[in-house]
Design a protein around this motif. Sequence first.
Motif: not given
Length: 132
Positions: A31-39
């Motif tokens: 996950g981690g879309k909201s922290v800027g990871l490519e997900s």
Amino acid sequence: MSESNTSGTGAQSASHFWKPCVLLIDDGFFGGKSVGLESEITTTLQVHRETHSSSWMGFTIQVPFGANNGDDGSGKCHEWNWTLAKLAQEHKMTVVFPMEPDYFIRDVEQSLLAALPENTKTLSRLDFHSKA
């Protein structure tokens, strides 16, 4: 790195809070879309300190449905929006832990921080330890 900067019930004073997060499974990110990871998967940490019901902490995973979800045989899902049902754009799952299990908030290891986007350098690591 210290094992526990904060433990038990003194972690936060707010009664409820939601924060974007990334799940750490083994040594990989989920996950981690909201922290800027490519997900495409959004993950959120939640703490609910209740006065008239059981308090809990946990996380939510939100996975978007594909554009052809209904056509591919996976069906369609709807969500209730107080007055009507509307077509859901994502599947949402919340994992809940009671506040009783031990948990620790600590600094994130430098090796993990190096793998995260620049705007996430102030993250903390929350470890759950279930007694089950």
